[in-house]
Design a protein around this motif. Structure first.
Motif, PDB file in Angstrom:
ATOM      1  N   LEU A  90      38.779  35.229  38.610  1.00  0.00           N
ATOM      2  CA  LEU A  90      39.389  33.918  38.859  1.00  0.00           C
ATOM      3  C   LEU A  90      40.501  34.085  39.893  1.00  0.00           C
ATOM      4  N   PRO A  91      40.531  33.224  40.899  1.00  0.00           N
ATOM      5  CA  PRO A  91      41.539  33.387  41.955  1.00  0.00           C
ATOM      6  C   PRO A  91      42.953  33.152  41.422  1.00  0.00           C
ATOM      7  N   GLY A  92      43.884  33.909  41.991  1.00  0.00           N
ATOM      8  CA  GLY A  92      45.290  33.710  41.652  1.00  0.00           C
ATOM      9  C   GLY A  92      45.700  34.291  40.306  1.00  0.00           C
ATOM     10  N   LYS A  93      44.809  35.017  39.701  1.00  0.00           N
ATOM     11  CA  LYS A  93      45.122  35.614  38.391  1.00  0.00           C
ATOM     12  C   LYS A  93      45.316  37.124  38.553  1.00  0.00           C
ATOM     13  N   PRO A  94      46.073  37.744  37.659  1.00  0.00           N
ATOM     14  CA  PRO A  94      46.261  39.205  37.767  1.00  0.00           C
ATOM     15  C   PRO A  94      44.938  39.949  37.553  1.00  0.00           C
ATOM     16  N   ARG A  95      44.938  41.213  38.025  1.00  0.00           N
ATOM     17  CA  ARG A  95      43.712  42.015  37.888  1.00  0.00           C
ATOM     18  C   ARG A  95      43.346  42.141  36.400  1.00  0.00           C
ATOM     19  N   PRO A  96      42.101  41.909  36.076  1.00  0.00           N
ATOM     20  CA  PRO A  96      41.721  41.956  34.660  1.00  0.00           C
ATOM     21  C   PRO A  96      41.743  43.387  34.116  1.00  0.00           C
ATOM     22  N   ALA A  97      42.069  43.484  32.841  1.00  0.00           N
ATOM     23  CA  ALA A  97      42.040  44.795  32.178  1.00  0.00           C
ATOM     24  C   ALA A  97      40.584  45.192  31.960  1.00  0.00           C
ATOM     25  N   LEU A  98      40.307  46.498  32.102  1.00  0.00           N
ATOM     26  CA  LEU A  98      38.936  46.983  31.947  1.00  0.00           C
ATOM     27  C   LEU A  98      38.870  47.967  30.785  1.00  0.00           C
ATOM     28  N   PRO A  99      37.799  47.916  30.022  1.00  0.00           N
ATOM     29  CA  PRO A  99      37.653  48.870  28.909  1.00  0.00           C
ATOM     30  C   PRO A  99      37.224  50.230  29.443  1.00  0.00           C
ATOM     31  N   PRO A 100      37.341  51.276  28.618  1.00  0.00           N
ATOM     32  CA  PRO A 100      36.901  52.604  29.039  1.00  0.00           C
ATOM     33  C   PRO A 100      35.433  52.578  29.438  1.00  0.00           C
ATOM     34  N   GLY A 101      35.073  53.347  30.459  1.00  0.00           N
ATOM     35  CA  GLY A 101      33.680  53.435  30.896  1.00  0.00           C
ATOM     36  C   GLY A 101      33.346  52.494  32.031  1.00  0.00           C
ATOM     37  N   ILE A 102      34.254  51.538  32.361  1.00  0.00           N
ATOM     38  CA  ILE A 102      34.002  50.647  33.505  1.00  0.00           C
ATOM     39  C   ILE A 102      35.027  51.010  34.578  1.00  0.00           C
ATOM     40  N   PRO A 103      34.570  51.697  35.629  1.00  0.00           N
ATOM     41  CA  PRO A 103      35.530  52.227  36.598  1.00  0.00           C
ATOM     42  C   PRO A 103      36.240  51.132  37.410  1.00  0.00           C
ATOM     43  N   ARG A 104      35.575  50.037  37.666  1.00  0.00           N
ATOM     44  CA  ARG A 104      36.190  48.967  38.455  1.00  0.00           C
ATOM     45  C   ARG A 104      35.453  47.663  38.193  1.00  0.00           C
ATOM     46  N   LEU A 105      36.119  46.571  38.514  1.00  0.00           N
ATOM     47  CA  LEU A 105      35.476  45.266  38.371  1.00  0.00           C
ATOM     48  C   LEU A 105      34.689  44.999  39.654  1.00  0.00           C
ATOM     49  N   PRO A 106      33.361  44.797  39.551  1.00  0.00           N
ATOM     50  CA  PRO A 106      32.585  44.580  40.770  1.00  0.00           C
ATOM     51  C   PRO A 106      32.930  43.233  41.423  1.00  0.00           C
ATOM     52  N   GLY A 107      33.082  43.268  42.721  1.00  0.00           N
ATOM     53  CA  GLY A 107      33.297  42.026  43.452  1.00  0.00           C
ATOM     54  C   GLY A 107      31.959  41.358  43.731  1.00  0.00           C
TER      55      GLY A 107
END
Lengths: 556, 231
Positions: A90-107
């Motif tokens: 969502l635009p304008g929101k802080p980077r989402p927290a990711l659980p273990p095993g997910i290296p990054r949030l895919p764009g």
């Protein structure tokens, strides 16, 4: 010379005692390994559920905290289920927290695949599978984000506008706590009762292998002035050495047995070997409790010589078992039936397990009476001396005669009872599924539902089938911390007809919530599945649960 | 037949009754045994000899009646207290010896002292002395299975005497031995018991052995029929 020194001396010198100790140790080792594996099962499913909780979490606790838009869908390839999570930040929101095993949030146009799905895509033509997950592979989902090593999962980055209307806002992809599966906890309890009771009786029988020599030794000790507690200590030390070594071996066997168990699929997926690791305190408890029970069984098996020096009184015939023992069976059956009814209403497993243990024990109460009766028959109807001798032996000491075969009797009795009951438990549980087995159901877009129902009923009528299709609404139920899942909306008559939930007695013409699992104590909110305003369920909304279910987070 | 207690006996039974089901093994027995006295109990099989020995020794609890040791009632003691009493005050020699097969001769003899909490070194030294007194000085490290019947029975006698008990109970002590070995064994028991001042109560079918003792008590159908003391 303390009891352990005496026990070591006996083991070193007496070959029969050594054989008996080895058998006892092996029995304890197998029992310990199997009990450890059984007990670890609910924890393993919990571990697995927690790893994949981010795949289920499709609702945010606080709309103000939401920073991603998520849409989950299921796909299939050659019968295997593929979980696809479309995500858009969502635009304008802080980077989402990711659980273990997910290296990054895919764009947008980026994708993260599980190793099994990645391999499957490589092994098959693009047009058959790869095209379903277009985008640049920017990493791999680690084991910590998958319920099983072979789970097929794709986390696909999307533009916000591409996501379907059913997409929900969420505060990141954070993990959530999962409860221990009630059904598995029940099956574990049943398994332990089924396994332990015959094991203990068999171990007690094994200790009788050397009973004559041991009784002679204990009688000598008693005559030399050993007190009952000193003799008990001597027996306990002897058994503790064997059972303790067996328990250590059993714990060591736990590693290979856990590795093997990880290949056995449950709920469609295999396991990671680490899933079966028990909490340290529980492993310690098992390693202590099983040898302790074995020592207790051994001591109880020798109480005659422990408390009567020379076994002097035992040379005389004991009393015949009384007929009241027959009452044990109906009493145990009533308690067990009550436990099942109680579990159906409240989900409490204690009475079921207690009743099961009583049913198993009732066999031990009735066994000597049956043995004595058979002995009496032999004595009356004998034609050959062997039959007369057998009859007299059974009649003179039916408890001892029954004890010799009690382990096998109990193993067969409890094993066959458990096999019979498993299917009942499974059908009672409903797992995460609220519908009855006879109900076929599917999820469709709300706007298409009526047309699909009309076409289905036309076809059913054309083929002369009495079944009928209908619609049920679907909503999201969630707690303030975001845990929850979808729920179906039905009137009382449909709920009684279509679901396993015990709505018949308590459903009234007012809103209520029925769940196959314990409902969380926190207040629940309800919102349309397609998104919309979230409404808190009013305090005091009637609800009930039907026990033996699964964890909170599935269908309700 | 009732014996009034004139001087306090070391061991006494009063009105002892012991039943097994409907059978009376003891039907009301009175008996006194003086300190240092050797008594034979004789009677046919099933007459109640062994039951009387077991009741007096606290191995069996009587259904009725009382047992006194040096004036103290002992039949009402708990099993643990009776065990401790056997450990301190009684010694046993049975037909089968009832030695612990896994222990050496000296360890068997030391057993009552060890069970009573005595020091290991003291118990083993005492055991070796007793074995020496009974002519078994070279057998200390042998196990019961490596001993002849007579040697094993003498080890049992050494064990019975090692803690200097007040009463020694012997149940058919020569039953499994040949005549000469039996006589030698009993001589060893009686001589050593006399030295320590222990009363000896021997159940036996061996008339020759009974006649060699200063007192014979006959029992039949659970009742004492005669009690002869040598002049």
């Amino acid at each position: 010379m303390n009891p352990f020194q005496l026990a070591m001396r006996v083991l070193r010198i007496d070959r029969r005692t050594r054989t008996s100790a080895i058998l006892t140790g092996l029995g304890v080792a197998v029992a310990t390994a199997l009990v450890s594996l059984l007990v670890s099962l609910p924890f393993a499913t919990q571990e697995r559920a927690e790893r994949s909780a981010w795949q289920q979490r499709m609702s945010s606790g606080d709309p103000g905290q939401a920073n991603v838009l998520l849409a989950k869908s299921l796909d299939y390839f050659n019968g295997a289920e593929i979980t696809k999570i479309d995500v858009a930040a969502l635009p304008g929101k802080p980077r989402p927290a990711l659980p273990p095993g997910i290296p990054r949030l895919p764009g947008p146009n980026e994708v993260l695949l599980s190793p099994a799905l990645s391999a499957l895509i490589k092994d098959n033509p693009e047009a058959r599978l790869g095209d379903r997950f277009p985008g640049l592979g920017v990493g791999t989902l680690g084991e910590d984000a998958l319920s099983a090593p072979d789970q097929l999962v794709a986390l696909v980055g999307q533009h916000r506008g591409v996501l379907p209307a059913t997409a929900v806002e969420s505060s990141g992809l954070t993990a959530a706590h999962a409860d221990v599966d009630d059904l598995l906890a029940l099956l574990t309890g049943v398994g332990i009762v089924v396994l332990l009771v015959p094991s203990l009786v068999l171990v007690a029988s094994a200790s009788r292998l050397t009973a004559a020599r041991r009784e002679r030794r204990l009688a000598a000790l008693r005559l030399a002035g050993a007190t009952p507690s000193q003799v008990v200590n001597s027996v306990a030390a002897e058994t503790t050495l064997a059972a303790g070594a067996g328990a250590l071996l059993g714990m060591a066997l736990g590693w290979p047995s856990h590795a093997l168990a990880s290949y056995v699929p449950w709920d469609g997926w295999t396991w990671q070997p680490g899933d079966f690791a028990l909490p340290g305190w529980l492993a310690l408890l098992i390693a202590i409790a099983i040898p302790a029970l074995v020592v207790l069984a051994a001591v109880l098996g020798l109480r005659r010589v422990v408390f009567a020096p020379l076994g002097a009184a035992a040379a005389h015939r004991g009393k015949l078992p009384k007929v009241w023992r027959l009452l044990a069976i109906p009493i145990a059956a009533v308690v067990f039936a009550y436990g099942l009814a109680e579990a159906e209403e409240t989900g409490s497993l204690a009475m079921v397990l207690g009743g099961l243990a009583l049913v198993v024990l009732s066999a031990s109460v009735v066994g000597p009476l049956v043995t004595s009766a058979i002995g009496g028959l032999f004595v009356r109807a004998w034609r050959k001396p062997a039959m007369l001798l057998a009859g007299r032996r059974l009649r003179d000491d039916p408890k001892a005669a029954y004890r010799a075969s009690a382990g096998v009797v109990l193993a067969v009795f409890t094993g066959s009872m458990a096999l019979t009951l498993m299917s009942s438990f499974e059908s009672m549980s409903g797992s995460t599924e609220p519908y009855r087995d006879s109900v076929l159901h599917t999820s469709v877009e709300g706007g298409q539902a009526k047309e699909i129902v009309r076409r289905t009923n036309d076809k059913l009528a054309r083929y002369g089938q009495p079944a009928e299709a209908g619609t049920a609404g679907e909503v999201l139920l969630s707690t303030s911390d975001g845990a929850g899942g979808s729920a179906v909306v039905l009137d009382c008559a449909s709920a009684a007809l279509l679901t396993r939930l015990a709505t018949a007695r308590s459903c009234a013409q007012q809103p209520g919530v029925w769940s196959s699992v314990p409902l969380p104590g926190r207040s629940l909110t309800v919102e349309p599945i397609a998104g919309g305003e979230r409404t808190a369920l009013p305090a005091g909304t009637p609800g009930a649960r039907r026990g033996l279910g699964s964890r909170w987070g599935g269908h309700h | 037949m009732t014996h009034p207690l004139t001087a306090q006996p070391m061991l006494a039974g009063r009105g002892l009754i012991k039943r097994y089901g409907t059978e009376h093994a003891l039907a009301g027995v009175d008996i006194d045994v003086a300190a240092g006295e050797a008594t034979a109990i004789v009677g046919p099989s099933g007459s109640g000899k062994t039951s009387l020995l077991h009741v007096l020794a606290g191995i069996l609890a009587p259904d009725a009646g009382q047992v006194f040791l040096a004036g103290q009632r002992i039949d009402q003691l708990s099993e643990t207290k009776r065990s401790q009493l056997r450990q301190r005050e009684f010694g046993f020699v049975f037909q089968s010896g009832l030695l612990v097969d896994e222990l050496t001769a000296e360890e068997n003899v030391a057993l009552p002292t060890l069970l009573g909490g005595g020091r290991k070194a003291d118990a083993l030294r005492g055991a070796r002395e007793w074995l020496g007194r009974l002519g078994l000085g070279g057998f200390a490290s042998r196990r019961p299975g490596e001993l002849s019947g007579g040697e094993a029975q003498r080890v049992a006698i050494a064990r019975a005497l090692s803690h200097r008990p007040k009463v020694i109970f012997a149940d058919e002590p020569t039953g499994a031995l040949d005549t000469k070995t039996g006589r030698d064994t009993m001589d060893a028991l009686l001589v050593t018991a006399r030295e320590t001042g222990a009363a000896v109560l021997i159940v036996t079918h061996d008339r020759e052995l009974a006649d060699s003792l200063p007192r014979i008590v006959s029992i039949r159908d659970g009742l004492i029929t005669s009690g002869v003391r040598a002049a």
